[in-house]
Design an enzyme around this catalytic site. Structure first.
Site, mmCIF file in Angstrom:
data_model
loop_
_atom_site.group_PDB
_atom_site.id
_atom_site.type_symbol
_atom_site.label_atom_id
_atom_site.label_comp_id
_atom_site.label_asym_id
_atom_site.label_seq_id
_atom_site.Cartn_x
_atom_site.Cartn_y
_atom_site.Cartn_z
ATOM 1 N N LYS A 29 0.733 -1.332 0.113
ATOM 2 C CA LYS A 29 0.114 -0.069 -0.079
ATOM 3 C C LYS A 29 0.799 1.248 -0.146
ATOM 4 C CE LYS A 29 -4.049 -2.362 1.569
ATOM 5 N NZ LYS A 29 -3.833 -3.475 2.060
HETATM 6 C C1 LIG Z 1 -4.382 -4.700 1.462
HETATM 7 C C2 LIG Z 1 -3.757 -5.839 1.436
HETATM 8 C C3 LIG Z 1 -4.194 -6.820 0.613
HETATM 9 C C4 LIG Z 1 -5.439 -6.909 -0.279
HETATM 10 O O1 LIG Z 1 -5.312 -5.660 -0.912
HETATM 11 P P1 LIG Z 1 -6.656 -5.394 -1.795
HETATM 12 O O2 LIG Z 1 -6.280 -4.215 -2.484
HETATM 13 O O3 LIG Z 1 -7.650 -5.033 -0.719
HETATM 14 O O4 LIG Z 1 -7.231 -6.361 -2.662
HETATM 15 C C5 LIG Z 1 -3.347 -7.948 0.554
HETATM 16 N N1 LIG Z 1 -2.245 -8.167 1.265
HETATM 17 C C6 LIG Z 1 -1.862 -7.324 2.127
HETATM 18 C C7 LIG Z 1 -0.588 -7.479 3.041
HETATM 19 C C8 LIG Z 1 -2.604 -5.921 2.158
HETATM 20 O O5 LIG Z 1 -2.059 -4.973 3.044
#
Ligand SMILES: *Cc1c(COP(=O)(O)O)cnc(C)c1O
Length: 454
Positions: free
Chosen positions: A110
């Protein structure tokens, strides 16, 4: 480039506006009115560094930003990453490669979007002179990444709701040990979906939204999606040309944001080998791709908590293309889904997607298997990507978090606890969080008190 809402009831807006609003005023999500054809650029782009590629890509979308501002925002965002390649592609076997997306400041993918979004917000505030109030819900990683991206940015106040006791202790420390006075982590009683519902309600109150200058950092924000498209493109350009059309991207998925970002490239003249949506035991998306039934269940807390989601917000964006841009149909389905908690598609198939679901008991087994066979340590989210993955499948596996972020699971996998100096440093800081009921009235008055003290 202009942006339209998936629900068809909002005026088209430019990039900056779509980004600072997050959610469109009609409750829908923004999408570009059209897509550039990138196929002519690809030869030229193969040798670009990550930030250079990101800049070239964003020039098509952020057309209302000055080129120099855009470039600065991007280069500054990725200067906070600890790996020179930003998103290195690591070979595991002849057919498998891992795209490591955990070299940003909070050790999860993210950061790619949120380090950049923080800089876009700064530009927006400079342009309009209006302060922004960022409101979001998190299952752990979004909150940490948003807070890191917005830390100390002047003119921005951040309120992040998270389910108390349901994020990992390290994730909680990442959100609560910043010492920043523009950041308020709100620990709510309830689940992530409850938190997200409250956030949506507050965004739905247009006068509150307007008076507080609310903006969303959840993956409903268009800038997040586009920022994530870049690492798919970066990885794709690093595959040998003969492999590009046959390599599938395997994506640990919760909200459908990450995998959607990759799929968008297929609309820009990039020939890709498909996407595998890898869910944990909260497998609403797997069941959808499997059977066409989109059915809301209860969230069951898992070893991969950032994917403990039932309502996958970004699915709405895919739906828009599934219905060939018919916003009325999107509206109809979203309303029916909201009121009845289910929707059955007669014929739900979108070329290029497959899916899997991984139970909690399988996660430590998969971690151990990947370790034994490839001497590579995956975090519990990334582990889900290996479910039913055949060694003969050509695949790029997205590693969404650093294993040290979720150390508890490794004992069950019979392995030592991974560590990271970034996380160890947090243990010396004192946490500050605000416990609050998930009721939107309570959250509203908390925000009002902080922003407009009487
Ligand atoms: C947010 C997250 C996900 C899921 O991502 P999406 O965009 O909600 O599908 C998967 N793995 C980790 C480590 C995350 O932080």
């Amino acid at each position: 480039m202009q942006y339209l809402s998936t629900r068809g009831g909002a005026e088209p807006v430019l990039f900056s506006e779509a980004v600072s609003q997050g959610l469109a005023p009609d409750g829908g999500l923004y999408l570009p009115v059209s897509f550039p054809d990138l196929s002519d650029q690809l030869d030229r782009w193969t040798t670009l560094s990550y930030p250079e590629l990101c800049y070239e890509f964003f020039k098509y979308f952020a057309t209302d930003l000055e080129d120099s501002d855009l470039r600065d925002a991007i280069f500054k965002a990725y200067s906070n990453f600890s790996h020179s390649e930003i998103a290195p592609l690591v070979p595991l076997s002849e057919n498998w490669q891992v795209l490591e997306l955990f070299h940003g400041p909070t050790l999860a993918f993210k950061d790619f979007a949120l380090q950049l979004l923080g800089n876009f917000y700064e530009l927006q505030i400079r342009r309009t002179g209006r302060e922004l109030c960022v409101l979001g819900a998190t299952s752990g990683d979004t909150g940490a990444a948003a807070i890191s991206g917005l830390l100390g940015k002047s003119g921005v106040t951040v309120f992040i709701l998270y389910p108390d006791g349901k994020v990992s202790p390290l994730q909680e420390r990442q959100m609560t040990c910043t010492g920043a006075d523009n950041v308020f982590p709100l620990a709510i009683e309830g689940t992530f979906d409850d938190a997200q519902k409250t956030v949506k309600e507050l965004f739905g109150d247009l006068s509150f939204r307007e008076s507080m200058g609310l903006s969303a950092v959840n993956s409903i924000n268009l800038a997040r999606i586009l920022a994530q498209s870049v690492y798919y493109l970066y990885a794709w350009l690093r595959l040998s040309p003969k492999d590009r059309e046959v390599t599938q991207f395997v994506v640990p998925t919760g909200n459908f944001g990450n995998v959607f970002a990759g799929w968008l490239l297929t609309k820009m003249g990039i020939q890709m080998g498909g996407f595998r949506v890898a869910t944990n035991q909260n497998d609403v998306l797997h069941r959808l791709f499997d059977s066409g039934n989109y059915l809301l269940g209860d969230v069951s807390p898992s070893l991969a908590p950032s994917m403990d989601i039932q309502v996958a917000s970004n699915f709405e964006r895919l739906l828009f293309y599934f219905f060939e841009g018919n916003a009325e149909r999107v509206n109809e389905v979203m309303h029916k889904f909201r009121s009845e908690g289910r929707y059955s598609f007669e014929d739900f198939s979108i070329a290029g997607f497959s899916s899997s679901s991984t139970s909690d008991s399988e996660i430590p087994e998969l971690i151990q298997k990947v370790w034994t066979e490839h001497q590579y340590l995956v975090d519990p989210h990334t582990a889900c990507a290996f479910k039913n993955l055949s060694i003969t499948d050509r695949a790029v596996i997205l590693a969404t978090a650093h294993p040290a972020k979720f150390p508890q699971v490794f004992e069950q996998a019979g392995l030592g606890k991974p560590t990271s100096p970034v996380l160890d440093a947090l243990l010396d800081q004192s946490p500050q969080k605000y416990k609050i009921s998930v009721d939107s009235g309570a959250v509203r008055s908390f925000i009002e008190k902080k922003l407009k003290p009487a």
